[in-house]
Enzyme design. Structure first.
Site, PDB file in Angstrom:
ATOM      1  NE  ARG A 212      -5.990   5.312  -0.754  1.00  0.00           N
ATOM      2  CZ  ARG A 212      -5.804   4.267  -1.549  1.00  0.00           C
ATOM      3  NH1 ARG A 212      -6.395   3.113  -1.273  1.00  0.00           N
ATOM      4  NH2 ARG A 212      -5.054   4.361  -2.621  1.00  0.00           N
TER       5      ARG A 212
ATOM      6  CE  LYS B  95      -1.068   4.691  -2.084  1.00  0.00           C
ATOM      7  NZ  LYS B  95      -0.470   3.384  -1.883  1.00  0.00           N
TER       8      LYS B  95
ATOM      9  CD  GLU C   7      -2.303  -3.484   3.502  1.00  0.00           C
ATOM     10  OE1 GLU C   7      -2.877  -3.307   2.418  1.00  0.00           O
ATOM     11  OE2 GLU C   7      -2.043  -2.547   4.275  1.00  0.00           O
TER      12      GLU C   7
END
Ligand code: PLP
Ligand code: COI
Length: 339
Positions: free
Chosen positions: A80, A183, A219
């Site tokens: 990620r 992220k 989310e």
């Protein structure tokens, strides 16, 4: 070291003994360095400071009953971060370097890995940012990758008890074609106002709707959303949410328990039909959602009235924790034994 109250840790910063650092200069990564300092020396024109060229990760290590320390899904976090680096044009940290740095940071701070009985974990925080100077908006030529660790308890103070969240259409966390799927720090800066409002109103987090139509669930602040109904685990598909590793694990565990799983757009009105709902993530683990209040319409969606998590959420939580602590076999190779 003052004695640590392992059973009552919250999710907050704590100084540990060492961290590790690695600089990218002249087109290559240098040696992994060990430091006992909590500070770094940053160039005043570093792109990480000015233009948000920054990405971080979060993963946990657990001490088992057998004394072994297990690091959970480190390769996935490494992948990620590679993806985040791609997303905002940073130098890439290879999977090998990422794993090596995490393991090294843990091994240098073994005395901070909480004991098995505490139910706490060692949180591992890798960080990558543009450290080289640029004053025009463009990617840096130099980068710093570092990993530090600290013992933590639950992210939401309720732990594994239902917590309440709010929905408001006045805030977006990420744009549909923006950086929500990476992220990167900017997403979290964009969430501070709404998060602060939620806390002032007594909620633990904001449940974000999609930014374009405000029609679908995206989310929950620092965690993904899932709902359960008709023996099915349902979680939103969206380009602007972070692909949660915990969520992927839970989908697998749900299948193993005989549930169906669906990853698809989840219309906000569907909330009404869920038997259980939860937030999931490394820090949050599973946080069952007790109630969601739509503060624009005044409508509430209730998932727990007795202060207890739903049965399926509880089973998923227990199964995930059992793998993380090594109480049960790890059939998918999610765990790396640190020592
Ligand atoms: N969504 C956001 C915005 C997050 O910051 C996190 C935490 O990492 C998650 C979801 C959960 O992801 P993971 O399960 O990989 O920790
Ligand atoms: C995590 O769950 O590890 C996260 O990074 C969430 C966070 C913003 C604390």
């Amino acid at each position: 070291m003052n004695t640590i109250d392992w059973k009552n840790l919250s999710f907050s910063y704590m100084k540990t003994d060492y961290n590790v650092r690695c600089y990218y200069r002249d087109g290559k990564w240098g040696e992994l360095e060990v430091s006992s300092s909590e500070s770094i020396d940053i160039h005043i024109a570093a792109t990480g400071l000015h233009y948000g060229q920054e990405s971080f990760e979060g993963l946990k290590a657990f001490r088992g009953k057998d004394g072994k320390i297990r690091l959970f899904r480190v390769e996935e976090n490494a992948k990620r971060m590679l993806n985040s680096a791609d997303g905002i044009l940073m130098a890439k940290v290879s999977e090998e370097l990422f794993v090596e740095a995490c393991i090294k940071a843990i091994k240098l701070n073994l005395r901070f890995v909480p004991p098995y009985e505490s139910g706490a974990a060692l949180y591992v925080r890798p960080l990558l940012f543009g450290s080289g100077p640029k004053i025009g908006v463009s990617p840096a030529d130099e980068y710093l990758f570092m990993v530090f660790v600290m013992p933590v308890g639950p992210y939401f103070k309720e732990g594994f008890k239902p917590t309440n969240m709010m929905v408001s259409r006045d805030f977006d966390r990420a744009a549909p074609l923006g950086t929500g799927r990476y992220k990167v720090g900017g997403n979290y800066a964009a969430s501070l106002q709404a998060g602060n409002l939620a806390h002032l109103k007594g909620y633990s987090a904001v449940l974000y709707l999609d930014s374009k139509e405000k029609k679908y669930i995206d989310e929950c602040g620092p965690a993904n959303f899932f709902g359960i109904k008709n023996n099915t685990y349902i979680t939103p598909e969206s380009d602007s949410i972070l692909p949660s590793i915990t969520n992927k694990c839970l989908s697998q565990l749900a299948q193993d328990m005989g549930l169906k799983t669906e990853r698809r757009k989840v219309p906000f009105e569907e909330l009404e039909t869920f038997e259980e709902a939860g937030a999931c993530g490394t820090a949050a683990v599973i946080s069952p959602i007790g109630r969601i209040d739509d503060i624009d319409t005044g409508k509430s969606y209730e998932f727990s009235t007795d202060g207890k998590p739903g049965k399926i959420s509880e089973k998923l939580y227990n199964r995930l924790r059992a793998i993380q602590y090594g109480d049960e076999p790890d059939p998918y190779g999610w765990v790396t034994i640190v020592e």
